[in-house]
Scaffold this active site. Structure first.
Site, PDB file in Angstrom:
ATOM      1  N   THR A  53       0.841  -1.202   0.000  1.00 53.96           N
ATOM      2  CA  THR A  53       0.000   0.000   0.000  1.00 53.96           C
ATOM      3  C   THR A  53       0.874   1.249   0.000  1.00 53.96           C
ATOM      4  O   THR A  53       0.561   2.243  -0.672  1.00 53.96           O
ATOM      5  CB  THR A  53      -0.925   0.003   1.224  1.00 53.96           C
ATOM      6  OG1 THR A  53      -1.672  -1.213   1.248  1.00 53.96           O
ATOM      7  CG2 THR A  53      -1.895   1.181   1.167  1.00 53.96           C
ATOM      8  N   ASP A 208      10.028  -3.673  -2.759  1.00 56.64           N
ATOM      9  CA  ASP A 208       8.962  -4.248  -1.939  1.00 56.64           C
ATOM     10  C   ASP A 208       9.054  -5.763  -2.075  1.00 56.64           C
ATOM     11  O   ASP A 208       9.017  -6.295  -3.185  1.00 56.64           O
ATOM     12  CB  ASP A 208       7.599  -3.732  -2.426  1.00 56.64           C
ATOM     13  CG  ASP A 208       6.431  -4.395  -1.707  1.00 56.64           C
ATOM     14  OD1 ASP A 208       6.624  -4.866  -0.575  1.00 56.64           O
ATOM     15  OD2 ASP A 208       5.323  -4.433  -2.280  1.00 56.64           O
TER      16      ASP A 208
END
Length: 361
Positions: A53, A208
């Protein structure tokens, strides 16, 4: 008979050759300059912590807005997330020994028979109207909301209530996901995803990586020359267990991972940022799920300030020798305004100090 100098060779080159040579030299100078100002940021944390996110928020803040093709791709994810979450809630009725109202049985059977894995990748354009109607009927039942309220006792995505409330909108023909919808989609991270952004004249490379246990062995390839390590911990998960191991508490897993990360030799020279995430859910959960049930030493009751301070100290105390070097922020990664403020502060604090130390600014 000696060899000719490079300048003599250039003098004998054609104008086109000289132009190409100048262009190559300019590109090399640019590449060397960018290497000096390139910053490597690694996002770590247990599964479901909110790392992906944050990457989406960085895209909204530092890159181009989501294109139409992106939103069309996320549409399928929104639909699948909504259906899978409702299926999880139905299973939650059983695991919690809560009886299903008889008038919902036809809707429940329809949903349980729907295979989202089989439907994914088929280019579904809109949500099936019958499926949407069935979910709306189930969500309108008060018992369903009670079962969702007890989701810490089974596995349910945090975004489930958001998508259930949005059913009337997301089931409309021609629906396209908003930025908020995209931020709340959940696709379990596997492997390593790299994104690049230009921030204040510097290239920011963000990595990520998947947070589940099976994915962590892949992290080693990202460890070299990390300037900024951002560890994301979902503090609302103090009463939840892992997706991959329902005997392990999520927050204890995050603390164990944080300790191994903060004490790792790979990151001794990296700036370290601790993001205590999902504070919106944490604030609400304190009212119904006592933190002291899981940490008996906690005495702050339902106070958000006391609870968040307790969580901060729990993480920082796992490595007291280095805790003074951590930058700590409370975050709600789905809140764009708040996250943008935090990201701006992060860049100013950590990256600015690092560049000054390296005499790059």
């Amino acid at each position: 008979m000696g060899c000719a100098s490079s300048s003599e060779m250039e003098d004998h080159g054609t104008p086109e050759q000289r132009r190409q040579n100048d262009q190559i030299e300019a590109e090399l100078r640019k590449a060397r300059s960018e290497m000096k100002t390139e910053l490597k940021m690694l996002l770590l944390g247990a599964g479901e912590s909110g790392k992906s996110t944050l990457v989406k928020q960085m895209k909204l803040l530092y890159a181009e807005p989501y294109a139409l093709s992106d939103r069309e791709a996320f549409k399928e994810v929104v639909i699948a997330n909504t259906i899978q979450s409702m299926q999880a809630v139905i299973r939650g009725f059983e695991s919690l020994n809560v009886s299903l109202p008889s008038h919902l049985l036809s809707s429940v059977n329809l949903l349980l028979a729907y295979d989202t894995d089989e439907a994914s990748g088929t280019g579904m354009e809109d949500m099936d109207p019958e499926i949407a109607k069935a979910m709306s009927k189930i969500w309108g039942e008060s018992k369903t909301k009670s079962v969702v309220g007890m989701s810490s006792q089974y596995q349910l995505n945090d975004s489930a209530p958001y998508f259930f409330d949005a059913l009337e909108r997301t089931a409309m023909p021609g629906y396209l996901p908003t930025d908020d919808d995209i931020l709340r989609t959940r696709v379990r991270s596997t492997g390593i995803v790299e994104a690049r952004y230009r921030v204040n004249g510097h290239i920011l490379r963000v990595f990520d990586v998947g947070g589940q246990r099976s994915e962590r062995k892949k992290w080693i390839h990202c460890f070299e020359n990390v300037h900024v390590l951002v560890f994301v911990a979902a503090i609302n998960e103090y009463d939840q267990t892992l997706w991959e191991d329902e005997s392990s508490n999520r927050l204890e897993e995050a603390m164990t991972l944080f300790k191994s990360t903060s004490t790792s030799q790979w990151f001794q020279r990296s700036s370290f940022v601790l993001l205590l995430n999902k504070i919106d859910i944490f604030r609400t959960k304190l009212l119904t799920s006592p933190l002291s049930d899981y940490f008996p030493e906690y005495t702050g009751g339902t106070s958000f300030e006391a609870g968040s301070a307790f969580m901060r100290d729990k993480f920082l105390n796992v490595d007291p020798a280095r805790s003074r070097d951590f930058y700590t922020h409370l975050t709600c990664a789905t809140d764009s305004k708040q996250t943008q403020v935090v990201l701006g502060a992060l860049m100013d604090q950590v990256v600015g100090n690092m560049l000054r130390d390296a005499r790059m600014i």
